[in-house]
Design a protein around this motif. Structure first.
Motif, short mmCIF file in Angstrom:
data_model
loop_
_atom_site.label_atom_id
_atom_site.label_comp_id
_atom_site.label_asym_id
_atom_site.label_seq_id
_atom_site.Cartn_x
_atom_site.Cartn_y
_atom_site.Cartn_z
N ARG A 4 0.84 -1.20 0.00
CA ARG A 4 0.00 0.00 0.00
C ARG A 4 0.87 1.24 0.00
O ARG A 4 1.91 1.27 0.66
N ILE A 5 0.46 2.27 -0.74
CA ILE A 5 1.18 3.55 -0.74
C ILE A 5 0.19 4.67 -0.48
O ILE A 5 -1.01 4.56 -0.78
N ARG A 6 0.72 5.73 0.10
CA ARG A 6 -0.08 6.93 0.37
C ARG A 6 0.73 8.12 -0.09
O ARG A 6 1.85 8.35 0.38
N SER A 7 0.19 8.90 -1.03
CA SER A 7 0.86 10.08 -1.57
C SER A 7 -0.14 11.23 -1.61
O SER A 7 -1.31 11.08 -1.21
N LYS A 8 0.30 12.36 -2.15
CA LYS A 8 -0.61 13.51 -2.23
C LYS A 8 -1.70 13.28 -3.29
O LYS A 8 -2.67 14.04 -3.35
N ASP A 9 -1.54 12.20 -4.08
CA ASP A 9 -2.56 11.87 -5.05
C ASP A 9 -3.61 10.92 -4.49
O ASP A 9 -4.62 10.65 -5.16
N GLU A 27 7.67 2.24 -11.10
CA GLU A 27 6.79 2.32 -12.28
C GLU A 27 5.33 2.33 -11.86
O GLU A 27 4.50 3.06 -12.43
N LYS A 28 4.97 1.52 -10.88
CA LYS A 28 3.59 1.50 -10.38
C LYS A 28 3.21 2.85 -9.78
O LYS A 28 2.09 3.34 -9.95
N ILE A 29 4.17 3.47 -9.06
CA ILE A 29 3.87 4.77 -8.44
C ILE A 29 3.68 5.83 -9.51
O ILE A 29 2.80 6.69 -9.41
N GLU A 31 2.45 5.50 -12.37
CA GLU A 31 1.14 5.36 -13.00
C GLU A 31 0.04 6.08 -12.23
O GLU A 31 -1.00 6.41 -12.81
N THR A 32 0.26 6.34 -10.95
CA THR A 32 -0.76 7.00 -10.13
C THR A 32 -0.57 8.51 -10.05
O THR A 32 -1.39 9.19 -9.46
N THR A 33 0.54 9.03 -10.61
CA THR A 33 0.82 10.47 -10.53
C THR A 33 0.57 11.13 -11.89
O THR A 33 0.44 10.46 -12.92
N LYS A 34 0.55 12.44 -11.88
CA LYS A 34 0.28 13.19 -13.11
C LYS A 34 1.57 13.70 -13.74
O LYS A 34 1.83 13.48 -14.91
N ASP A 35 2.39 14.38 -12.98
CA ASP A 35 3.59 14.99 -13.56
C ASP A 35 4.79 14.83 -12.62
O ASP A 35 5.57 15.76 -12.43
N ALA A 36 4.96 13.64 -12.03
CA ALA A 36 6.06 13.43 -11.09
C ALA A 36 7.38 13.26 -11.83
O ALA A 36 7.44 12.63 -12.90
N ASP A 37 8.42 13.85 -11.27
CA ASP A 37 9.77 13.65 -11.79
C ASP A 37 10.31 12.33 -11.21
O ASP A 37 10.45 12.19 -9.99
N LYS A 68 6.85 -6.36 3.83
CA LYS A 68 6.03 -7.55 4.00
C LYS A 68 4.63 -7.29 3.43
O LYS A 68 4.29 -6.16 3.08
N HIS A 69 3.86 -8.34 3.38
CA HIS A 69 2.51 -8.24 2.84
C HIS A 69 1.68 -7.25 3.65
O HIS A 69 1.59 -7.34 4.88
N GLY A 70 1.09 -6.28 2.95
CA GLY A 70 0.23 -5.30 3.60
C GLY A 70 0.93 -4.08 4.15
O GLY A 70 0.27 -3.22 4.75
N ASP A 71 2.25 -3.95 3.98
CA ASP A 71 2.97 -2.79 4.51
C ASP A 71 2.51 -1.51 3.81
O ASP A 71 2.20 -1.50 2.61
N LEU A 72 2.52 -0.40 4.57
CA LEU A 72 2.12 0.91 4.05
C LEU A 72 3.36 1.78 3.90
O LEU A 72 4.15 1.93 4.84
N LEU A 73 3.53 2.36 2.70
CA LEU A 73 4.64 3.26 2.41
C LEU A 73 4.10 4.65 2.12
O LEU A 73 3.05 4.81 1.48
N PHE A 74 4.82 5.66 2.58
CA PHE A 74 4.47 7.06 2.32
C PHE A 74 5.37 7.57 1.21
O PHE A 74 6.61 7.48 1.30
N VAL A 75 4.75 8.10 0.14
CA VAL A 75 5.47 8.50 -1.08
C VAL A 75 5.42 10.02 -1.22
O VAL A 75 4.37 10.65 -1.01
#
Length: 663
Positions: A4-9, A27-29, A31-37, A68-75
């Motif tokens: 799981r990830i949590r970003s400003k998007d 690459e997965k991240i 795909e969820t952003t608009k104009d990320a460098d 691990k399975h289910g870990d949350l990352l802050f992006v």
């Protein structure tokens, strides 16, 4: 695995494999952003702080990063415009990420190298097997029920039935650790927390000056309630051979003064206790000391400690300091053949002074552990005492002191008292140089009515609250690493003196300079000579002494220690590596050159009539008249050898030329 990830998007979930790389996650991240460098994408386990740039983790797998399975990352990331206007900041971020990345990928306690016995138990569940119960089991041979299923290693009923007082360390770990089915982030944290009774400096609240100028509930330690420790770091103390104790007692038997020694050995699994650990003692090394009838004085700091530890670690099975041992023996005045029985439940087992000393040594020898956030926890150092028994004999008693005792000594809270079974709590001190905060200390006991009562430990309390019992014994089939213990023991001046001449004499007796490696010596006598030399070298005290004669390099000393502790000394190749070293060749050369010429086995010739047939009469008469026929008859004080006629300047011993007796 689900990440799981949590970003400003927003919040997102990605289905990835544990072997997926960080670049796939990036690459997965994207795909969820608009104009990320892509060069500015950072991840963290916390909402603020600890960010790591994904570019520095490109080839790392998710499993290798500790996810691990289910870990949350802050992006977090920046857009193209933000990245172009902050190149300098971006450079700092990348360099910072490079420093932070290793600590995120590998947490501090995961970098600890544990003892092999800890690695052994971490790969096992420790279950206690039980046979099929013939009365209650009603299932087939391949089935299992509540009456025959394996027990957990911390099962209380099993320990009570087997009369096991303490849990082993790894059984205690399993008891306090969350089940493997729990996947929360808290479950991955170390379950142990080292005790500390010191004031936190500076105060976490930051609202007042540091101790001793100020103190609050946020920085002061809580009240202490002394209680028996439920586990022990070592369950059993085993001496590899009875001769180890016998040689240690040799000094007391001849001098009647007490002795102290460090236990050199290793840790191994102990099958009598679930997931148990035993300390196997292979040798006792005696430091510099001054023994007395009722005590002893040690030379501290121990200057040889580093050398001895390095030498012990070079053995075929790496050794270390696993404990300490000292004697407390007093002959009975009414019967000198018996000893006074002074350590028992009605007096004390370890005195308060000995307990505080043991706690200090345990603090100096902590145990590396991946189950502690600091990477170390408690200590496996064992304290053994040789004291009199109830029958008047000698026996070993082994102990450790509890974690509470070590924490109180570390905080300078307790001291010894005149009564050996009583520990005194120190007074609080607010001087800048000697500041000491002492919280409230309590202990529990059962009163005369059988009720448990809580009482203040100030100003003193019984020492038994700080002691953990350890069993001891000897193996049924001894197989010590060092087969011999005949060489003089170190630091026994006047009783046993270690000397180079003693080594050279033994080497000459064993004809060590004639021993060759297995490629050149295949005869029966040569093999026997190699085996005899190998057994003579297999002596800890000899190996330790050879490390002080400055003939062997550090590498050669490691070879010597490894050879002396080889598991099979009768192997023809066991000495090959040692025989080729420069230090050994120098030693045997000195032994050969310093040896006295051997005496002939045949009797010396006599000047009888048949033996002097070829001697002219005038020369024989002149020789006899000059005193050549009588030893010591020379007029000028010289002694003429009756065999070679050399005039010796002394009148006793052997001739300086032929080596035959003058008398």
């Amino acid at each position: 695995m689900l990440v799981r990830i949590r970003s400003k998007d927003g919040n997102f979930r990605f289905q990835l494999e544990p072997t997926s790389t960080a670049s796939e996650l990036a690459e997965k991240i994207l795909e969820t952003t608009k104009d990320a460098d892509p060069s500015t994408i950072c991840i963290s386990e916390r909402p603020r702080g600890g960010e790591v740039n994904l570019n520095t983790l490109t080839m790392r797998t998710l499993q290798g990063l500790g996810l691990k399975h289910g870990d949350l990352l802050f992006v977090s990331y920046k857009g193209p415009s933000e990245a172009s206007t902050s190149n300098t900041n971006g450079t700092v971020t990348n360099s910072t990420a490079q420093h932070v990345a290793p600590s995120v990928a590998k947490r501090p306690w995961e970098l600890v190298t544990e003892d092999p016995v800890d690695t052994f138990y971490r790969q096992r569940d420790g279950k206690i097997p039980r046979p099929r119960d013939t009365r209650f089991c009603r299932h087939g041979t391949n089935a299992m029920c509540d009456y025959c299923m394996p027990l957990e290693p911390y099962d209380a009923d099993y320990h009570t039935k087997q009369n096991i007082k303490h849990l082993s360390f790894h059984a205690y770990l399993l008891k306090i650790s969350p089940p493997s089915s729990v996947t929360s982030s808290a479950a991955s944290l170390p379950p142990l927390a080292p005790l500390s009774y010191k004031v936190k400096t500076p105060c976490p609240s930051g609202g007042h000056p540091a101790w001793p100028a100020g103190i609050c509930t946020g920085c002061q330690p809580s009240a202490i309630t002394l209680q028996p420790q439920p586990f022990r770091m070592v369950d059993h103390l085993e001496f590899a051979d009875r001769d180890i104790i016998d040689r240690f007692l040799h000094a007391w038997r001849h001098t009647a003064t007490q002795r102290f020694g460090w236990l050199i050995g290793r840790y191994a699994p102990y099958d009598e206790v679930p997931m148990g650990i035993k300390a196997v003692v292979e040798a006792i090394h005696e430091p510099s000391q001054e023994g007395e009838v009722d005590g002893l004085s040690l030379g501290l700091p121990w200057e040889d400690e580093a050398r001895v530890q390095n030498l012990a670690g070079s053995a075929s099975s790496p050794l270390m300091i696993v404990g300490q041992i000292f004697t407390d023996l007093t002959p009975d005045e009414t019967d000198k053949t018996k000893l006074i029985y002074k350590r028992h439940k009605s007096s004390y087992f370890l005195s308060s002074l000995e307990t505080i000393w043991a706690a200090g040594q345990q603090l100096r020898h902590p145990t590396p552990s991946q189950s502690s956030p600091t990477g170390i926890f408690s200590s496996r150092l064992v304290t053994a005492v040789l004291s009199g028994t109830e029958e008047g004999g000698v026996d070993v008693q082994a102990y450790q002191v509890s974690e509470q005792a070590c924490a109180m000594v570390d905080a300078d809270m307790i001291e010894a008292s005149v009564e050996p079974g009583i520990v005194r709590v120190k007074e609080e001190d607010r001087d800048v140089d000697t500041a000491r905060y002492v919280p409230d200390v309590f202990f529990r006991y059962k009163n005369e009515y059988g009720l448990e009562v809580k009482k203040s430990a100030k100003p003193c309390f019984p020492v038994e609250y700080l002691i953990v019992n350890v069993t001891h014994g000897f193996p049924k089939n001894p197989a010590p690493l060092f087969r011999t213990i005949a060489f003089p023991i170190e630091n026994r001046p006047g009783l046993e003196d270690q000397d180079v001449q003693h080594v050279l004499k033994e080497l000459h007796r064993l004809r060590a300079f004639d021993v060759v490696d297995s490629r050149h010596g295949q005869t029966g006598d040569e093999v026997t000579s190699r085996i005899q030399l190998a057994y003579w070298l297999s002596d800890w005290h000899l190996v330790s002494f050879l490390g002080t004669v400055d003939l062997f390099s550090p590498v050669e000393l490691s070879i010597l220690a490894r050879t002396a502790s080889a598991p099979n000394l009768e192997d023809p190749t066991v000495l090959d590596e040692l025989l080729s070293t420069n230090g050994w060749q120098t030693l045997v050369t000195i032994a050969r050159e310093s040896a006295a010429p051997p005496r002939p086995s045949a009797p010396a010739p006599t000047l009888s009539a048949p033996d002097r047939e070829d001697i002219p009469p005038e020369l024989f008469n002149e020789f006899m008249e000059g005193g050549g026929g009588n030893v010591g008859s020379s007029s000028d004080g010289l002694t003429v050898c009756p065999h070679c006629t050399f005039e010796n300047s002394h009148s006793g011993g052997d001739c300086d030329v032929c080596g035959l007796p003058l008398g």
